[in-house]
Design a protein around this motif. Sequence first.
Motif, PDB file in Angstrom:
ATOM      1  N   UNK A 217       0.815  -1.221   0.000  1.00 24.71           N
ATOM      2  CA  UNK A 217       0.000   0.000   0.000  1.00 24.71           C
ATOM      3  C   UNK A 217       0.844   1.265   0.000  1.00 24.71           C
ATOM      4  N   UNK A 218       2.093   1.144   0.408  1.00 23.43           N
ATOM      5  CA  UNK A 218       2.990   2.298   0.412  1.00 23.43           C
ATOM      6  C   UNK A 218       3.357   2.736  -1.004  1.00 23.43           C
ATOM      7  N   UNK A 219       3.095   1.866  -1.989  1.00 28.75           N
ATOM      8  CA  UNK A 219       3.522   2.146  -3.366  1.00 28.75           C
ATOM      9  C   UNK A 219       2.346   2.263  -4.323  1.00 28.75           C
ATOM     10  N   UNK A 220       1.168   2.628  -3.799  1.00 29.77           N
ATOM     11  CA  UNK A 220      -0.012   2.737  -4.649  1.00 29.77           C
ATOM     12  C   UNK A 220       0.155   3.758  -5.767  1.00 29.77           C
ATOM     13  N   UNK A 221       0.923   4.806  -5.510  1.00 31.21           N
ATOM     14  CA  UNK A 221       1.110   5.837  -6.525  1.00 31.21           C
ATOM     15  C   UNK A 221       2.049   5.388  -7.642  1.00 31.21           C
ATOM     16  N   UNK A 222       2.914   4.443  -7.321  1.00 35.58           N
ATOM     17  CA  UNK A 222       3.902   3.997  -8.313  1.00 35.58           C
ATOM     18  C   UNK A 222       3.440   2.785  -9.122  1.00 35.58           C
ATOM     19  N   UNK A 223       2.715   1.864  -8.487  1.00 30.23           N
ATOM     20  CA  UNK A 223       2.358   0.605  -9.141  1.00 30.23           C
ATOM     21  C   UNK A 223       1.182   0.815 -10.096  1.00 30.23           C
ATOM     22  N   UNK A 224       1.345   0.338 -11.314  1.00 29.28           N
ATOM     23  CA  UNK A 224       0.282   0.438 -12.313  1.00 29.28           C
ATOM     24  C   UNK A 224      -0.648  -0.762 -12.146  1.00 29.28           C
ATOM     25  N   UNK A 225      -1.910  -0.557 -11.826  1.00 29.21           N
ATOM     26  CA  UNK A 225      -2.844  -1.669 -11.576  1.00 29.21           C
ATOM     27  C   UNK A 225      -3.369  -2.276 -12.874  1.00 29.21           C
ATOM     28  N   UNK A 226      -2.622  -3.185 -13.451  1.00 25.46           N
ATOM     29  CA  UNK A 226      -3.040  -3.831 -14.692  1.00 25.46           C
ATOM     30  C   UNK A 226      -4.287  -4.684 -14.449  1.00 25.46           C
ATOM     31  N   UNK A 227      -5.204  -4.635 -15.404  1.00 22.29           N
ATOM     32  CA  UNK A 227      -6.460  -5.370 -15.263  1.00 22.29           C
ATOM     33  C   UNK A 227      -6.783  -6.243 -16.473  1.00 22.29           C
ATOM     34  N   UNK A 228      -6.087  -6.003 -17.591  1.00 19.38           N
ATOM     35  CA  UNK A 228      -6.374  -6.782 -18.790  1.00 19.38           C
ATOM     36  C   UNK A 228      -5.254  -6.618 -19.809  1.00 19.38           C
ATOM     37  N   UNK A 229      -5.144  -7.596 -20.690  1.00 19.22           N
ATOM     38  CA  UNK A 229      -4.206  -7.487 -21.786  1.00 19.22           C
ATOM     39  C   UNK A 229      -4.697  -6.410 -22.747  1.00 19.22           C
ATOM     40  N   UNK A 230      -3.765  -5.660 -23.281  1.00 16.00           N
ATOM     41  CA  UNK A 230      -4.116  -4.562 -24.158  1.00 16.00           C
ATOM     42  C   UNK A 230      -4.323  -3.251 -23.435  1.00 16.00           C
ATOM     43  N   UNK A 231      -4.228  -3.286 -22.100  1.00 17.18           N
ATOM     44  CA  UNK A 231      -4.409  -2.055 -21.328  1.00 17.18           C
ATOM     45  C   UNK A 231      -3.314  -1.053 -21.654  1.00 17.18           C
TER      46      UNK A 231
END
Length: 235
Positions: A217-231
């Motif tokens: 949770x400390x890195x929420x701003x940095x981590x890209x939340x991928x949800x699908x291919x092609x995103x």
Amino acid sequence: MIKVTYIGHSGFWMEWPDCIWLFDYYEGKLPDVPPEKPLYIFVSHFHADHFNPAIFQIQAHAGATYILSHDVLRHRKISPEELPKNLYTMRPGQELSLMNGQLLIRTLHSTDFGVAFLVRFHDKWIYHAGDLNWWVWKEETKQYNHNMTANFKKYTAPLEGMELFAAFLPLDPRQEEWYDKGFLYILEHTKTAHAFPMHFWKDYEMISTFLASPKGSLYKKQVVPLRSEGQETIL
């Protein structure tokens, strides 16, 4: 503007204003290649989930250049006729300069096969780990996991304290409670602006699990939340 498209597994398409990079493609739909932009195709190692010989079909694109780990051609049977002219192979610890010095490519040792790529372009550092990860497993011996830990820290030492504009890092659910050890270590030891999870075997829930964890949770701003291919992500 830089656009990053998640192709699948460890495959990413990174489109800059003046060129395009493709990392570790093995399956999935690729965006169209603008004919005016040179294309650079990176392969970290020979494993089938990181390398697909179909990438050589892209050589019809006039600007395609291939940067392959040294082990790819040795382990995969590829006829000389299939190989493009603009092809470079790299071993760990090497450096390659392209685009009249604008594009600098360095390689790190992997804790599996092949290399990890550390690339500088427009004064930005981009890191694609390939299979350089903290691969500790429940079923392995203490000695194996001890050696793995030592090697991972040794091989990633060149990244210590670096400002990485983007980092593509394994987050593998097969490691169970240790799934995030390597991912978290890189975030803790670098200044990464945009961290892209990869190698999570279509288990997108692992990304949410990481971001909901106390350390993640400390890195929420940095981590890209991928949800699908092609995103697509605009950086």
